[in-house]
Design a protein around this motif. Structure first.
Motif, PDB file in Angstrom:
ATOM      1  N   GLU A 114       0.881  -1.159   0.000  1.00 25.68           N
ATOM      2  CA  GLU A 114       0.000   0.000   0.000  1.00 25.68           C
ATOM      3  C   GLU A 114       0.920   1.211   0.000  1.00 25.68           C
ATOM      4  O   GLU A 114       1.997   1.173   0.602  1.00 25.68           O
ATOM      5  N   LEU A 115       0.510   2.260  -0.668  1.00 16.39           N
ATOM      6  CA  LEU A 115       1.327   3.469  -0.718  1.00 16.39           C
ATOM      7  C   LEU A 115       0.851   4.479   0.319  1.00 16.39           C
ATOM      8  O   LEU A 115      -0.348   4.672   0.502  1.00 16.39           O
ATOM      9  N   ALA A 116       1.804   5.096   0.971  1.00 19.10           N
ATOM     10  CA  ALA A 116       1.549   6.224   1.859  1.00 19.10           C
ATOM     11  C   ALA A 116       2.354   7.376   1.275  1.00 19.10           C
ATOM     12  O   ALA A 116       3.535   7.546   1.581  1.00 19.10           O
ATOM     13  N   ASP A 117       1.715   8.148   0.377  1.00 16.43           N
ATOM     14  CA  ASP A 117       2.457   9.155  -0.370  1.00 16.43           C
ATOM     15  C   ASP A 117       1.941  10.569  -0.172  1.00 16.43           C
ATOM     16  O   ASP A 117       2.271  11.465  -0.935  1.00 16.43           O
ATOM     17  N   ASP A 118       1.141  10.770   0.876  1.00 17.44           N
ATOM     18  CA  ASP A 118       0.774  12.129   1.257  1.00 17.44           C
ATOM     19  C   ASP A 118       0.835  12.220   2.779  1.00 17.44           C
ATOM     20  O   ASP A 118       0.903  11.189   3.463  1.00 17.44           O
ATOM     21  N   PRO A 119       0.866  13.433   3.334  1.00 12.68           N
ATOM     22  CA  PRO A 119       1.067  13.572   4.783  1.00 12.68           C
ATOM     23  C   PRO A 119       0.055  12.803   5.638  1.00 12.68           C
ATOM     24  O   PRO A 119       0.441  12.196   6.645  1.00 12.68           O
ATOM     25  N   LEU A 120      -1.203  12.791   5.262  1.00  9.64           N
ATOM     26  CA  LEU A 120      -2.213  12.087   6.050  1.00  9.64           C
ATOM     27  C   LEU A 120      -1.979  10.575   6.037  1.00  9.64           C
ATOM     28  O   LEU A 120      -2.013   9.926   7.088  1.00  9.64           O
ATOM     29  N   GLU A 121      -1.709  10.023   4.854  1.00 13.80           N
ATOM     30  CA  GLU A 121      -1.446   8.582   4.750  1.00 13.80           C
ATOM     31  C   GLU A 121      -0.171   8.200   5.494  1.00 13.80           C
ATOM     32  O   GLU A 121      -0.115   7.154   6.144  1.00 13.80           O
ATOM     33  N   ARG A 122       0.864   9.043   5.399  1.00 18.71           N
ATOM     34  CA  ARG A 122       2.113   8.753   6.119  1.00 18.71           C
ATOM     35  C   ARG A 122       1.897   8.817   7.626  1.00 18.71           C
ATOM     36  O   ARG A 122       2.464   8.017   8.377  1.00 18.71           O
ATOM     37  N   ALA A 123       1.080   9.753   8.108  1.00 17.25           N
ATOM     38  CA  ALA A 123       0.815   9.861   9.545  1.00 17.25           C
ATOM     39  C   ALA A 123       0.036   8.644  10.051  1.00 17.25           C
ATOM     40  O   ALA A 123       0.281   8.158  11.151  1.00 17.25           O
ATOM     41  N   ARG A 124      -0.888   8.128   9.265  1.00 16.53           N
ATOM     42  CA  ARG A 124      -1.710   6.979   9.670  1.00 16.53           C
ATOM     43  C   ARG A 124      -0.917   5.681   9.562  1.00 16.53           C
ATOM     44  O   ARG A 124      -0.994   4.814  10.436  1.00 16.53           O
ATOM     45  N   GLY A 125      -0.172   5.521   8.497  1.00 17.38           N
ATOM     46  CA  GLY A 125       0.650   4.330   8.317  1.00 17.38           C
ATOM     47  C   GLY A 125      -0.099   3.038   8.563  1.00 17.38           C
ATOM     48  O   GLY A 125      -1.210   2.846   8.070  1.00 17.38           O
ATOM     49  N   LEU A 126       0.485   2.170   9.350  1.00 15.92           N
ATOM     50  CA  LEU A 126      -0.107   0.866   9.651  1.00 15.92           C
ATOM     51  C   LEU A 126      -0.750   0.828  11.040  1.00 15.92           C
ATOM     52  O   LEU A 126      -0.924  -0.248  11.620  1.00 15.92           O
ATOM     53  N   MET A 127      -1.132   1.978  11.550  1.00 17.43           N
ATOM     54  CA  MET A 127      -1.765   2.041  12.871  1.00 17.43           C
ATOM     55  C   MET A 127      -3.047   1.209  12.913  1.00 17.43           C
ATOM     56  O   MET A 127      -3.759   1.105  11.915  1.00 17.43           O
ATOM     57  N   HIS A 128      -3.318   0.661  14.080  1.00 20.53           N
ATOM     58  CA  HIS A 128      -4.563  -0.045  14.414  1.00 20.53           C
ATOM     59  C   HIS A 128      -4.761  -1.363  13.678  1.00 20.53           C
ATOM     60  O   HIS A 128      -5.821  -1.958  13.784  1.00 20.53           O
ATOM     61  N   ARG A 129      -3.782  -1.840  12.960  1.00 19.06           N
ATOM     62  CA  ARG A 129      -3.924  -3.128  12.269  1.00 19.06           C
ATOM     63  C   ARG A 129      -3.443  -4.240  13.190  1.00 19.06           C
ATOM     64  O   ARG A 129      -2.380  -4.154  13.778  1.00 19.06           O
ATOM     65  N   GLU A 130      -4.229  -5.290  13.256  1.00 17.97           N
ATOM     66  CA  GLU A 130      -3.887  -6.404  14.132  1.00 17.97           C
ATOM     67  C   GLU A 130      -2.998  -7.438  13.456  1.00 17.97           C
ATOM     68  O   GLU A 130      -2.383  -8.264  14.125  1.00 17.97           O
ATOM     69  N   SER A 131      -2.936  -7.404  12.124  1.00 16.60           N
ATOM     70  CA  SER A 131      -2.086  -8.337  11.395  1.00 16.60           C
ATOM     71  C   SER A 131      -1.835  -7.801   9.992  1.00 16.60           C
ATOM     72  O   SER A 131      -2.510  -6.870   9.539  1.00 16.60           O
ATOM     73  N   MET A 132      -0.854  -8.408   9.335  1.00 17.32           N
ATOM     74  CA  MET A 132      -0.554  -8.078   7.943  1.00 17.32           C
ATOM     75  C   MET A 132       0.042  -9.335   7.319  1.00 17.32           C
ATOM     76  O   MET A 132       0.891  -9.999   7.931  1.00 17.32           O
ATOM     77  N   ALA A 133      -0.391  -9.666   6.137  1.00 15.58           N
ATOM     78  CA  ALA A 133       0.146 -10.839   5.439  1.00 15.58           C
ATOM     79  C   ALA A 133       1.658 -10.704   5.296  1.00 15.58           C
ATOM     80  O   ALA A 133       2.184  -9.601   5.100  1.00 15.58           O
TER      81      ALA A 133
ATOM     82  N   LEU B 279       0.089  -1.966  16.176  1.00 10.64           N
ATOM     83  CA  LEU B 279      -0.125  -3.151  16.996  1.00 10.64           C
ATOM     84  C   LEU B 279       0.753  -4.336  16.625  1.00 10.64           C
ATOM     85  O   LEU B 279       0.762  -5.340  17.343  1.00 10.64           O
ATOM     86  N   ILE B 280       1.461  -4.252  15.505  1.00 11.42           N
ATOM     87  CA  ILE B 280       2.294  -5.371  15.061  1.00 11.42           C
ATOM     88  C   ILE B 280       3.755  -4.926  14.971  1.00 11.42           C
ATOM     89  O   ILE B 280       4.040  -3.780  14.638  1.00 11.42           O
ATOM     90  N   PRO B 281       4.701  -5.819  15.287  1.00 12.71           N
ATOM     91  CA  PRO B 281       6.114  -5.457  15.119  1.00 12.71           C
ATOM     92  C   PRO B 281       6.437  -5.290  13.637  1.00 12.71           C
ATOM     93  O   PRO B 281       5.888  -6.004  12.794  1.00 12.71           O
ATOM     94  N   LEU B 282       7.306  -4.328  13.349  1.00 13.36           N
ATOM     95  CA  LEU B 282       7.631  -4.024  11.956  1.00 13.36           C
ATOM     96  C   LEU B 282       9.136  -3.918  11.748  1.00 13.36           C
ATOM     97  O   LEU B 282       9.862  -3.464  12.634  1.00 13.36           O
ATOM     98  N   ASP B 283       9.576  -4.297  10.559  1.00 14.31           N
ATOM     99  CA  ASP B 283      10.908  -3.965  10.076  1.00 14.31           C
ATOM    100  C   ASP B 283      10.736  -2.750   9.183  1.00 14.31           C
ATOM    101  O   ASP B 283       9.802  -2.693   8.374  1.00 14.31           O
ATOM    102  N   MET B 284      11.620  -1.777   9.342  1.00 10.51           N
ATOM    103  CA  MET B 284      11.573  -0.555   8.534  1.00 10.51           C
ATOM    104  C   MET B 284      12.844  -0.478   7.701  1.00 10.51           C
ATOM    105  O   MET B 284      13.945  -0.468   8.243  1.00 10.51           O
ATOM    106  N   LEU B 285      12.666  -0.433   6.384  1.00 12.79           N
ATOM    107  CA  LEU B 285      13.784  -0.312   5.459  1.00 12.79           C
ATOM    108  C   LEU B 285      13.798   1.113   4.930  1.00 12.79           C
ATOM    109  O   LEU B 285      12.867   1.527   4.243  1.00 12.79           O
ATOM    110  N   PHE B 286      14.820   1.861   5.292  1.00 17.46           N
ATOM    111  CA  PHE B 286      14.949   3.266   4.907  1.00 17.46           C
ATOM    112  C   PHE B 286      15.760   3.328   3.618  1.00 17.46           C
ATOM    113  O   PHE B 286      16.879   2.807   3.547  1.00 17.46           O
ATOM    114  N   LEU B 287      15.185   3.989   2.597  1.00 12.94           N
ATOM    115  CA  LEU B 287      15.740   3.950   1.251  1.00 12.94           C
ATOM    116  C   LEU B 287      16.179   5.318   0.758  1.00 12.94           C
ATOM    117  O   LEU B 287      15.469   6.312   0.925  1.00 12.94           O
TER     118      LEU B 287
END
Length: 162
Positions: A45-64, A87-95
């Motif tokens: 999923e793309l987060a390419d504007d300030p609102l989407e970037r601020a929300r990110g993956l918040m409140h999700r209980e799982s992700m495939a 709510l889920i642990p994440l790896d963040m790859l900074f590019l």
């Protein structure tokens, strides 16, 4: 074409591609990574504007395991993340702007408010499930292919020979 499962039955469908050229080109909902460890593909999923970037993956209980979120910025910049309401642990790859993985933060702790510094000159961040980078062998210096990157400077551009 040879496709190898990466992590076993718990991740059915998570694919690591080894030693092949992909016939498919880029798509906005797909991020391809490669390095000495092989190649992997994530549905993003793309987060390419300030609102989407601020929300990110918040409140999700799982992700495939084969999914992630790609944060895109207008220009390279200093970036910092936190795990508030995540709510889920994440790896963040900074590019960097050319798609090179400049830094990896592994297993960010859910709900933690500590800042996670991505560094300077970051154009994109790929978030995937915690532990995926280590399991696949994704390391700094790996490269990402996506149509939102400037193809004229991308290390792994969308079009052209593999």
């Amino acid at each position: 074409m040879r496709i190898l499962p990466t992590i076993g039955a718990s991740t059915a469908g998570a694919l690591l591609f080894s030693g092949m050229a992909w016939a498919e080109d880029c798509a906005p909902d797909r991020a391809d990574l490669r390095g000495d460890w092989g190649q992997a593909r994530f549905t993003v999923e793309l987060a390419d504007d300030p609102l989407e970037r601020a929300r990110g993956l918040m409140h999700r209980e799982s992700m495939a395991i084969t999914h992630g979120m790609l944060f895109l910025y207008e220009t390279p910049q200093q970036v910092s993340f936190w795990m508030k309401n995540t709510l889920i642990p994440l790896d963040m790859l900074f590019l960097s702007a050319d798609g090179t993985v400049a830094r990896i933060h592994q297993n960010a702790v859910p709900l933690d408010l500590s800042p996670i510094d991505g560094g300077a000159d970051i154009l994109a961040v790929l978030e995937v499930n915690g532990g995926v980078a280590a399991r696949f062998g994704i390391a700094e210096g790996s490269v990402l292919r996506h149509p939102s990157l400037d193809q004229s400077i991308a290390v792994w551009p969308c079009a052209g020979p593999e």
